[in-house]
Design a protein around this motif. Structure first.
Motif, mmCIF file in Angstrom:
data_model
loop_
_atom_site.group_PDB
_atom_site.id
_atom_site.type_symbol
_atom_site.label_atom_id
_atom_site.label_comp_id
_atom_site.label_asym_id
_atom_site.label_seq_id
_atom_site.Cartn_x
_atom_site.Cartn_y
_atom_site.Cartn_z
ATOM 1 N N ALA A 20 34.132 -46.924 29.623
ATOM 2 C CA ALA A 20 35.072 -47.516 30.576
ATOM 3 C C ALA A 20 34.339 -48.402 31.580
ATOM 4 C CB ALA A 20 35.853 -46.426 31.301
ATOM 5 N N TRP A 21 33.166 -47.978 32.024
ATOM 6 C CA TRP A 21 32.383 -48.781 32.969
ATOM 7 C C TRP A 21 31.943 -50.094 32.328
ATOM 8 C CZ3 TRP A 21 31.606 -49.659 37.774
ATOM 9 C CH2 TRP A 21 30.508 -50.367 38.203
ATOM 10 N N GLN A 22 31.480 -50.043 31.078
ATOM 11 C CA GLN A 22 31.063 -51.271 30.403
ATOM 12 C C GLN A 22 32.247 -52.212 30.195
ATOM 13 O OE1 GLN A 22 28.284 -52.491 30.043
ATOM 14 N NE2 GLN A 22 26.823 -50.834 29.974
ATOM 15 N N ALA A 23 33.398 -51.681 29.841
ATOM 16 C CA ALA A 23 34.588 -52.520 29.675
ATOM 17 C C ALA A 23 34.991 -53.141 31.004
ATOM 18 C CB ALA A 23 35.740 -51.687 29.101
ATOM 19 N N PHE A 24 34.900 -52.375 32.086
ATOM 20 C CA PHE A 24 35.207 -52.888 33.423
ATOM 21 C C PHE A 24 34.271 -54.036 33.780
ATOM 22 C CE2 PHE A 24 34.340 -52.520 38.055
ATOM 23 C CZ PHE A 24 35.580 -52.928 38.511
ATOM 24 N N ARG A 25 32.983 -53.864 33.507
ATOM 25 C CA ARG A 25 32.015 -54.917 33.816
ATOM 26 C C ARG A 25 32.222 -56.149 32.947
ATOM 27 N NH1 ARG A 25 26.074 -53.161 34.086
ATOM 28 N NH2 ARG A 25 25.968 -55.266 34.879
ATOM 29 N N LYS A 26 32.631 -55.961 31.700
ATOM 30 C CA LYS A 26 32.831 -57.083 30.791
ATOM 31 C C LYS A 26 34.116 -57.845 31.107
ATOM 32 C CE LYS A 26 31.867 -59.238 26.889
ATOM 33 N NZ LYS A 26 30.701 -60.032 26.715
ATOM 34 N N LEU A 27 35.188 -57.121 31.423
ATOM 35 C CA LEU A 27 36.475 -57.758 31.638
ATOM 36 C C LEU A 27 36.678 -58.256 33.064
ATOM 37 C CD1 LEU A 27 38.682 -55.328 29.550
ATOM 38 C CD2 LEU A 27 37.889 -57.612 28.915
ATOM 39 N N LEU A 28 36.051 -57.622 34.044
ATOM 40 C CA LEU A 28 36.190 -58.019 35.449
ATOM 41 C C LEU A 28 34.803 -58.188 36.080
ATOM 42 C CD1 LEU A 28 39.002 -55.505 36.373
ATOM 43 C CD2 LEU A 28 39.265 -57.941 36.012
ATOM 44 N N PRO A 29 34.068 -59.227 35.696
ATOM 45 C CA PRO A 29 32.696 -59.356 36.182
ATOM 46 C C PRO A 29 32.588 -59.590 37.689
ATOM 47 C CG PRO A 29 33.308 -61.299 34.940
ATOM 48 C CD PRO A 29 34.416 -60.306 34.780
ATOM 49 N N GLN A 30 33.463 -60.409 38.259
ATOM 50 C CA GLN A 30 33.385 -60.681 39.697
ATOM 51 C C GLN A 30 33.691 -59.427 40.510
ATOM 52 O OE1 GLN A 30 32.347 -63.319 41.226
ATOM 53 N NE2 GLN A 30 32.166 -64.688 39.494
ATOM 54 N N THR A 31 34.703 -58.678 40.093
ATOM 55 C CA THR A 31 35.068 -57.462 40.805
ATOM 56 C C THR A 31 33.969 -56.422 40.709
ATOM 57 O OG1 THR A 31 37.370 -57.918 40.286
ATOM 58 C CG2 THR A 31 36.849 -55.698 41.022
ATOM 59 N N SER A 32 33.391 -56.252 39.521
ATOM 60 C CA SER A 32 32.322 -55.262 39.379
ATOM 61 C C SER A 32 31.090 -55.671 40.182
ATOM 62 C CB SER A 32 31.963 -55.061 37.913
ATOM 63 O OG SER A 32 31.353 -56.207 37.377
ATOM 64 N N ARG A 33 30.785 -56.970 40.208
ATOM 65 C CA ARG A 33 29.634 -57.444 40.989
ATOM 66 C C ARG A 33 29.870 -57.211 42.483
ATOM 67 N NH1 ARG A 33 29.621 -62.409 39.231
ATOM 68 N NH2 ARG A 33 28.515 -61.836 37.350
ATOM 69 N N ARG A 34 31.107 -57.429 42.930
ATOM 70 C CA ARG A 34 31.439 -57.212 44.332
ATOM 71 C C ARG A 34 31.337 -55.729 44.701
ATOM 72 N NH1 ARG A 34 36.923 -58.471 44.721
ATOM 73 N NH2 ARG A 34 36.323 -60.396 43.708
ATOM 74 N N LEU A 35 31.833 -54.855 43.825
ATOM 75 C CA LEU A 35 31.745 -53.417 44.089
ATOM 76 C C LEU A 35 30.299 -52.935 44.106
ATOM 77 C CD1 LEU A 35 34.727 -52.016 42.004
ATOM 78 C CD2 LEU A 35 34.536 -52.135 44.480
ATOM 79 N N LEU A 36 29.483 -53.437 43.176
ATOM 80 C CA LEU A 36 28.074 -53.055 43.158
ATOM 81 C C LEU A 36 27.346 -53.547 44.411
ATOM 82 C CD1 LEU A 36 26.899 -53.516 39.471
ATOM 83 C CD2 LEU A 36 26.985 -51.419 40.797
ATOM 84 N N ALA A 37 27.674 -54.756 44.861
ATOM 85 C CA ALA A 37 27.043 -55.283 46.071
ATOM 86 C C ALA A 37 27.433 -54.454 47.290
ATOM 87 C CB ALA A 37 27.430 -56.743 46.277
ATOM 88 N N ARG A 38 28.685 -54.044 47.352
ATOM 89 C CA ARG A 38 29.150 -53.225 48.472
ATOM 90 C C ARG A 38 28.476 -51.851 48.470
ATOM 91 N NH1 ARG A 38 35.206 -53.304 48.394
ATOM 92 N NH2 ARG A 38 34.804 -55.465 48.875
ATOM 93 N N ALA A 39 28.392 -51.234 47.295
ATOM 94 C CA ALA A 39 27.729 -49.926 47.201
ATOM 95 C C ALA A 39 26.245 -50.054 47.509
ATOM 96 C CB ALA A 39 27.931 -49.333 45.808
ATOM 97 N N SER A 40 25.629 -51.132 47.039
ATOM 98 C CA SER A 40 24.215 -51.351 47.305
ATOM 99 C C SER A 40 23.946 -51.529 48.794
ATOM 100 C CB SER A 40 23.736 -52.579 46.542
ATOM 101 O OG SER A 40 22.441 -52.932 46.922
ATOM 102 N N ALA A 41 24.802 -52.265 49.483
ATOM 103 C CA ALA A 41 24.621 -52.493 50.919
ATOM 104 C C ALA A 41 24.775 -51.191 51.707
ATOM 105 C CB ALA A 41 25.617 -53.531 51.417
ATOM 106 N N ARG A 42 25.692 -50.336 51.268
ATOM 107 C CA ARG A 42 25.868 -49.057 51.968
ATOM 108 C C ARG A 42 24.690 -48.116 51.759
ATOM 109 N NH1 ARG A 42 32.271 -47.678 51.071
ATOM 110 N NH2 ARG A 42 33.015 -49.350 52.413
ATOM 111 N N LEU A 43 24.095 -48.158 50.575
ATOM 112 C CA LEU A 43 22.976 -47.256 50.299
ATOM 113 C C LEU A 43 21.659 -47.759 50.883
ATOM 114 C CD1 LEU A 43 23.740 -46.310 46.602
ATOM 115 C CD2 LEU A 43 24.002 -44.866 48.615
ATOM 116 N N ASP A 44 21.474 -49.073 50.936
ATOM 117 C CA ASP A 44 20.196 -49.640 51.378
ATOM 118 C C ASP A 44 20.279 -50.037 52.851
ATOM 119 O OD1 ASP A 44 17.609 -50.516 51.232
ATOM 120 O OD2 ASP A 44 18.118 -52.469 50.377
#
Length: 102
Positions: A20-44
């Motif tokens: 499901a995660w791979q399908a999410f990244r493949k079908l919604l690349p901008q949204t997944s990139r935005r979510l990863l950037a947000r999670a990365s900023a909160r952790l770092d």
């Protein structure tokens, strides 16, 4: 519940989640990139543990490597790298050709 059923359930759940995660990244690349950037900023952040900050840096999405313009969508996402096919240049429809089976 036996140990085998427990392990089987965990493995199937893990496979379904990763798919499901791979399908999410493949079908919604901008949204997944935005979510990863947000999670990365909160952790770092300053004040977090070393392992947490390392995980945040690891989760940080990579820039578009092929385009070099930094648009984040890859090559030809902005239409500036290559000529874009205009919508009024439609190819004529091709007729269907049926062949008899021998």
């Amino acid at each position: 519940m036996s140990t085998f059923e427990l392990v089987q359930g965990v493995v199937i759940g893990l496979v379904v989640t990763l798919s499901a995660w791979q399908a999410f990244r493949k079908l919604l690349p901008q949204t997944s990139r935005r979510l990863l950037a947000r999670a990365s900023a909160r952790l770092d952040r300053n004040g977090r543990g070393g392992l947490t900050r390392r995980l945040g840096r690891w989760l940080q999405p990579a820039e578009a490597s092929s385009g070099g313009c930094g648009s984040g969508g890859g090559c030809a996402s902005c239409g500036g790298c290559a000529p874009v096919k205009l919508s009024n240049q439609v190819e004529p429809p091709q007729p269907l050709q049926f062949r008899a089976r021998l």
